[in-house]
Design a protein around this motif. Structure first.
Motif, mmCIF file in Angstrom:
data_model
loop_
_atom_site.group_PDB
_atom_site.id
_atom_site.type_symbol
_atom_site.label_atom_id
_atom_site.label_comp_id
_atom_site.label_asym_id
_atom_site.label_seq_id
_atom_site.Cartn_x
_atom_site.Cartn_y
_atom_site.Cartn_z
ATOM 1 N N GLU A 87 0.780 -1.163 0.011
ATOM 2 C CA GLU A 87 0.167 -0.063 0.031
ATOM 3 C C GLU A 87 0.983 1.149 0.010
ATOM 4 O O GLU A 87 0.604 2.270 -0.571
ATOM 5 C CB GLU A 87 -0.918 -0.063 1.130
ATOM 6 N N MET A 88 1.814 1.260 0.804
ATOM 7 C CA MET A 88 2.808 2.287 0.642
ATOM 8 C C MET A 88 3.384 2.799 -0.587
ATOM 9 O O MET A 88 3.568 3.767 -0.981
ATOM 10 C CB MET A 88 3.997 2.031 1.779
ATOM 11 N N ALA A 89 3.893 1.768 -1.242
ATOM 12 C CA ALA A 89 4.581 1.912 -2.470
ATOM 13 C C ALA A 89 3.465 2.441 -3.716
ATOM 14 O O ALA A 89 3.612 3.256 -4.184
ATOM 15 C CB ALA A 89 4.910 0.447 -3.097
ATOM 16 N N ARG A 90 2.050 2.060 -3.564
ATOM 17 C CA ARG A 90 1.227 2.427 -4.435
ATOM 18 C C ARG A 90 0.737 4.051 -4.084
ATOM 19 O O ARG A 90 0.616 4.764 -5.008
ATOM 20 C CB ARG A 90 -0.228 1.480 -4.228
ATOM 21 N N LEU A 91 0.745 4.245 -2.656
ATOM 22 C CA LEU A 91 0.701 5.520 -2.585
ATOM 23 C C LEU A 91 1.501 6.308 -2.719
ATOM 24 O O LEU A 91 1.648 7.617 -3.131
ATOM 25 C CB LEU A 91 0.367 5.620 -0.898
ATOM 26 N N GLN A 92 2.799 6.106 -2.831
ATOM 27 C CA GLN A 92 3.986 6.981 -3.204
ATOM 28 C C GLN A 92 3.829 6.974 -4.893
ATOM 29 O O GLN A 92 4.166 8.278 -5.373
ATOM 30 C CB GLN A 92 5.319 5.956 -2.846
ATOM 31 N N HIS A 93 3.443 6.138 -5.255
ATOM 32 C CA HIS A 93 3.346 6.311 -6.817
ATOM 33 C C HIS A 93 2.238 7.278 -7.110
ATOM 34 O O HIS A 93 2.175 8.142 -8.009
ATOM 35 C CB HIS A 93 2.929 4.990 -7.580
ATOM 36 N N ASP A 94 0.991 7.227 -6.611
ATOM 37 C CA ASP A 94 0.017 8.126 -6.579
ATOM 38 C C ASP A 94 0.596 9.671 -6.125
ATOM 39 O O ASP A 94 0.052 10.544 -6.936
ATOM 40 C CB ASP A 94 -1.195 8.032 -5.673
ATOM 41 N N LEU A 95 1.225 9.757 -5.240
ATOM 42 C CA LEU A 95 1.786 10.823 -4.679
ATOM 43 C C LEU A 95 2.678 11.456 -5.891
ATOM 44 O O LEU A 95 2.616 12.714 -6.432
ATOM 45 C CB LEU A 95 2.472 10.979 -3.529
ATOM 46 N N ILE A 96 3.626 10.567 -6.405
ATOM 47 C CA ILE A 96 4.612 11.094 -7.511
ATOM 48 C C ILE A 96 3.794 11.533 -8.722
ATOM 49 O O ILE A 96 3.872 12.527 -9.502
ATOM 50 C CB ILE A 96 5.703 9.937 -7.773
ATOM 51 N N SER A 97 2.585 10.757 -9.012
ATOM 52 C CA SER A 97 1.859 11.130 -10.248
ATOM 53 C C SER A 97 1.087 12.595 -10.017
ATOM 54 O O SER A 97 1.140 13.315 -10.734
ATOM 55 C CB SER A 97 0.780 10.138 -10.382
ATOM 56 N N SER A 98 0.535 12.792 -8.821
ATOM 57 C CA SER A 98 -0.029 13.961 -8.625
ATOM 58 C C SER A 98 1.053 15.125 -8.481
ATOM 59 O O SER A 98 0.653 16.149 -9.105
ATOM 60 C CB SER A 98 -0.577 14.100 -7.154
ATOM 61 N N MET A 99 2.145 14.888 -8.135
ATOM 62 C CA MET A 99 3.276 16.051 -8.298
ATOM 63 C C MET A 99 3.714 16.231 -9.567
ATOM 64 O O MET A 99 4.076 17.308 -9.872
ATOM 65 C CB MET A 99 4.475 15.542 -7.183
ATOM 66 N N ASN A 100 3.772 15.276 -10.366
ATOM 67 C CA ASN A 100 4.172 15.589 -11.800
ATOM 68 C C ASN A 100 3.147 16.260 -12.370
ATOM 69 O O ASN A 100 3.380 17.072 -13.230
ATOM 70 C CB ASN A 100 4.196 14.109 -12.439
ATOM 71 N N GLY A 102 1.185 18.327 -11.098
ATOM 72 C CA GLY A 102 1.292 19.903 -10.576
ATOM 73 C C GLY A 102 2.456 20.234 -11.291
ATOM 74 O O GLY A 102 2.053 21.647 -11.492
ATOM 75 N N GLU A 103 3.600 19.771 -11.421
ATOM 76 C CA GLU A 103 4.710 20.357 -11.868
ATOM 77 C C GLU A 103 4.576 20.821 -13.495
ATOM 78 O O GLU A 103 4.954 21.648 -13.853
ATOM 79 C CB GLU A 103 5.712 19.418 -11.945
ATOM 80 N N GLU A 104 3.739 19.953 -14.176
ATOM 81 C CA GLU A 104 3.270 20.089 -15.493
ATOM 82 C C GLU A 104 2.314 21.379 -15.405
ATOM 83 O O GLU A 104 2.677 22.358 -16.556
ATOM 84 C CB GLU A 104 2.420 19.037 -16.304
ATOM 85 N N ALA A 105 1.617 21.685 -14.635
ATOM 86 C CA ALA A 105 0.642 22.902 -14.694
ATOM 87 C C ALA A 105 1.557 24.166 -14.310
ATOM 88 O O ALA A 105 1.287 24.944 -14.866
ATOM 89 C CB ALA A 105 -0.319 22.701 -13.439
ATOM 90 N N ASN A 106 2.580 23.856 -13.377
ATOM 91 C CA ASN A 106 3.511 25.050 -13.072
ATOM 92 C C ASN A 106 4.352 25.351 -14.515
ATOM 93 O O ASN A 106 4.580 26.531 -14.439
ATOM 94 C CB ASN A 106 4.326 24.640 -11.932
#
Length: 140
Positions: A87-100, A102-106
């Protein structure tokens, strides 16, 4: 009424790049440049509004994504209490996807800022060119 069709000659009759222009030509050029500056200013204003709207949309998307992630995380954690590492690995992946995302929008915001700065530069150059031509005309 003064004759505006008189050709402009320099004081010492030396050739000038403006010798072939009439006052009307230069005034028309000035009006056209002023019109272009107004259009660029309107475009800048529109881009600023779009930027604000994009930022608001990005904030809404981030909030929705965070709410979605929270909801997914809670449901997944409840279902997978026996597999915390997975579950932690999946959540990290989701977080990285969300951060990416956000970075694209920035990056898009930064591109818009660059375009706005470019438009401001064009505006300044047009104004400087107009001022230079006016100054040269006034000296004649």
């Amino acid at each position: 009424m003064a004759n505006n069709n008189i050709m402009i000659n320099s004081v010492n009759d030396a050739p000038s790049e403006f010798d072939d222009f009439t006052v009307e030509d230069l005034e028309r050029d000035k009006r056209e440049r002023e019109e272009k500056v107004k259009k660029l200013e309107a475009e800048i204003e529109e881009l600023m509004k779009e930027k604000t709207a994009m930022k608001e949309l990005l904030d809404k998307l981030k909030k929705a994504e965070n709410e979605k992630l929270e909801s997914k995380s809670k449901a997944s954690i409840a279902k997978r209490t026996m597999k915390p590492k997975t579950e932690m690995a999946r959540l990290q992946h989701d977080l990285i996807s969300s951060m990416n995302a956000g970075e694209e929008a920035n990056r898009e915001i930064e591109e818009l800022r660059g375009e706005i700065e470019g438009l401001k530069g064009e505006k300044a150059a047009l104004e400087a060119d107009s001022d230079r031509k006016i100054s040269e005309l006034e000296r004649k």
